[in-house]
Design a protein around this motif. Structure first.
Motif, short mmCIF file in Angstrom:
data_model
loop_
_atom_site.label_atom_id
_atom_site.label_comp_id
_atom_site.label_asym_id
_atom_site.label_seq_id
_atom_site.Cartn_x
_atom_site.Cartn_y
_atom_site.Cartn_z
N THR A 103 -2.61 -7.70 -37.55
CA THR A 103 -3.74 -8.30 -38.26
C THR A 103 -4.13 -9.66 -37.71
O THR A 103 -5.05 -10.26 -38.22
N THR A 104 -3.44 -10.15 -36.67
CA THR A 104 -3.80 -11.44 -36.10
C THR A 104 -4.93 -11.28 -35.11
O THR A 104 -5.23 -10.21 -34.63
N THR A 105 -5.55 -12.41 -34.78
CA THR A 105 -6.70 -12.38 -33.87
C THR A 105 -6.54 -13.43 -32.79
O THR A 105 -7.48 -14.10 -32.42
N ALA A 106 -5.32 -13.59 -32.28
CA ALA A 106 -5.10 -14.61 -31.26
C ALA A 106 -5.92 -14.31 -30.03
O ALA A 106 -5.99 -13.19 -29.57
N ALA A 107 -6.54 -15.37 -29.50
CA ALA A 107 -7.38 -15.20 -28.32
C ALA A 107 -6.59 -15.45 -27.06
O ALA A 107 -5.47 -15.90 -27.08
N GLY A 108 -7.20 -15.21 -25.92
CA GLY A 108 -6.57 -15.51 -24.66
C GLY A 108 -6.35 -14.26 -23.84
O GLY A 108 -6.69 -13.15 -24.24
N PRO A 109 -5.70 -14.42 -22.65
CA PRO A 109 -5.55 -13.30 -21.74
C PRO A 109 -4.65 -12.20 -22.26
O PRO A 109 -4.63 -11.12 -21.71
N THR A 110 -3.88 -12.45 -23.33
CA THR A 110 -2.97 -11.43 -23.82
C THR A 110 -3.50 -10.74 -25.06
O THR A 110 -2.78 -10.04 -25.75
N SER A 111 -4.76 -10.89 -25.38
CA SER A 111 -5.24 -10.35 -26.63
C SER A 111 -5.43 -8.84 -26.62
O SER A 111 -5.36 -8.21 -27.65
N THR A 112 -5.61 -8.23 -25.47
CA THR A 112 -5.69 -6.78 -25.39
C THR A 112 -4.93 -6.30 -24.18
O THR A 112 -4.79 -7.00 -23.20
N ALA A 113 -4.46 -5.06 -24.24
CA ALA A 113 -3.78 -4.48 -23.09
C ALA A 113 -4.81 -4.07 -22.05
O ALA A 113 -5.82 -3.46 -22.36
N SER A 114 -4.51 -4.40 -20.80
CA SER A 114 -5.44 -4.09 -19.73
C SER A 114 -5.43 -2.59 -19.45
O SER A 114 -4.39 -1.96 -19.44
N PRO A 133 5.01 4.14 -33.94
CA PRO A 133 4.91 3.78 -35.36
C PRO A 133 3.48 3.51 -35.77
O PRO A 133 2.66 3.05 -35.00
N SER A 134 3.18 3.84 -37.01
CA SER A 134 1.86 3.53 -37.54
C SER A 134 1.95 2.53 -38.68
O SER A 134 0.94 2.01 -39.13
N ASP A 135 3.20 2.25 -39.16
CA ASP A 135 3.34 1.39 -40.32
C ASP A 135 3.21 -0.09 -39.98
O ASP A 135 2.72 -0.87 -40.79
N ASP A 136 3.65 -0.51 -38.81
CA ASP A 136 3.60 -1.93 -38.49
C ASP A 136 2.37 -2.33 -37.69
O ASP A 136 2.14 -3.51 -37.46
N GLY A 137 1.59 -1.38 -37.27
CA GLY A 137 0.33 -1.69 -36.60
C GLY A 137 0.45 -2.16 -35.17
O GLY A 137 -0.55 -2.52 -34.56
N ASN A 190 -2.13 -4.48 -28.71
CA ASN A 190 -2.01 -5.72 -29.48
C ASN A 190 -0.61 -6.32 -29.54
O ASN A 190 -0.43 -7.38 -30.15
N LEU A 191 0.38 -5.69 -28.94
CA LEU A 191 1.75 -6.20 -29.04
C LEU A 191 1.85 -7.63 -28.53
O LEU A 191 2.40 -8.51 -29.21
N ALA A 192 1.31 -7.89 -27.34
CA ALA A 192 1.42 -9.23 -26.75
C ALA A 192 0.71 -10.27 -27.60
O ALA A 192 1.25 -11.33 -27.91
N SER A 193 -0.53 -9.97 -27.99
CA SER A 193 -1.30 -10.95 -28.76
C SER A 193 -0.70 -11.18 -30.13
O SER A 193 -0.70 -12.30 -30.65
N GLU A 194 -0.17 -10.12 -30.76
CA GLU A 194 0.45 -10.28 -32.07
C GLU A 194 1.67 -11.20 -31.99
O GLU A 194 1.80 -12.16 -32.76
#
Length: 272
Positions: A20-31, A50-54, A59-63
């Protein structure tokens, strides 16, 4: 030299769930493109994703980096074991958010303080003066090399940014880190792409990955607050040899005072 930034600071702290976070920067989405810009397949996922933790490859890096930035400070203890059995332990306290980002790290009898843009190394063997054991890191020389090695180990959290450039991504085992339950994720990072994007700056740059395989497997343990508790990986470096690294995170959000050494304690390295 700058400390690796862990994403943008999150406006709302203490969110209960991941994804649910929205951190910006080069790690915000997987390339999902190659360095040349040619579309490539997205990271392969486990059938039991998993679907429970999102958390997902996108988004793993940005989260995780965003949650570290939201906490502002944390401690990381990294333990590196070489193929010969030599062990090096570095303990670092970092501040990665705000106007006074920096760190304090100790290891191998040396100490590094980074305050804003200045980096200082404490090693009386280099200055030849026990009363003035500190030196400011310069562009070259032994002081710079030993200090930068310690500074690099202190910023091992930067590797998490490489997860945004994953070849494969899957949920691992449930483990316990220092008594805290955690879910481990196994990510194979495309090192050339991640390094070219600057996703791991502070720990691995393009130059540092030239002697490494094209993929690096990260095992990242995440707690219920979406904070990284442990990072495990192996560097098979053709130049320096194999090294197994285990980094453990703690003391999130605790008060941290970073004070540069006084001028009277700063000397000139005797060895350059």
């Amino acid at each position: 030299m700058r400390i690796a930034k862990a994403g943008a600071v999150i406006a709302v702290l203490g969110l209960a769930a991941c994804g649910t976070t929205t951190a910006a920067g080069p790690t915000s989405t997987a390339s999902t493109t190659t360095t040349a810009g040619t579309p490539s397949a997205p990271p392969r996922q486990s059938a039991t994703m998993p679907s429970d933790d999102g958390l997902s490859p996108t988004n793993l890096a940005s989260e995780l980096l965003g949650r570290l930035a939201a906490k502002g400070t944390f401690r990381v203890v990294s333990r590196t074991t070489t193929a010969a059995g030599d062990v090096a332990v570095v303990t670092a306290d970092l501040r990665i958010a705000g106007d006074h980002a920096g760190l304090i790290a100790t290891g191998g009898g040396r100490k590094v303080i980074k305050s804003d843009s200045a980096v200082y190394l404490k090693d009386a063997a280099l200055t030849g003066d026990k009363a003035r054991p500190w030196s400011e890191l310069a562009a070259g020389g032994q002081s710079s090399r030993s200090g930068r090695q310690l500074l690099r180990a202190a910023q091992v959290h930067a590797l998490i940014g490489g997860a945004a450039h994953a070849r494969t991504f899957q949920r691992g085992d449930r483990i316990t880190v220092n008594g805290v339950p955690a879910q481990e994720y196994v990510v194979d990072v495309d090192l050339p792409r991640a390094a070219a994007a600057g996703a791991m700056d502070g720990y691995l740059t393009t130059a540092a990955t030239e002697s490494l395989p094209e993929a690096l497997t990260l095992r990242i343990a995440v707690d219920a607050r979406c904070l990284p508790l442990q990072l495990r990986f192996t560097l098979d470096d053709r130049t320096t040899g194999r090294a197994d690294v285990v980094a453990t995170f703690s003391r999130f959000g605790q008060k941290l005072t970073i004070t540069p050494p006084p001028a009277r304690k700063i000397g000139t390295p005797a060895t350059t």
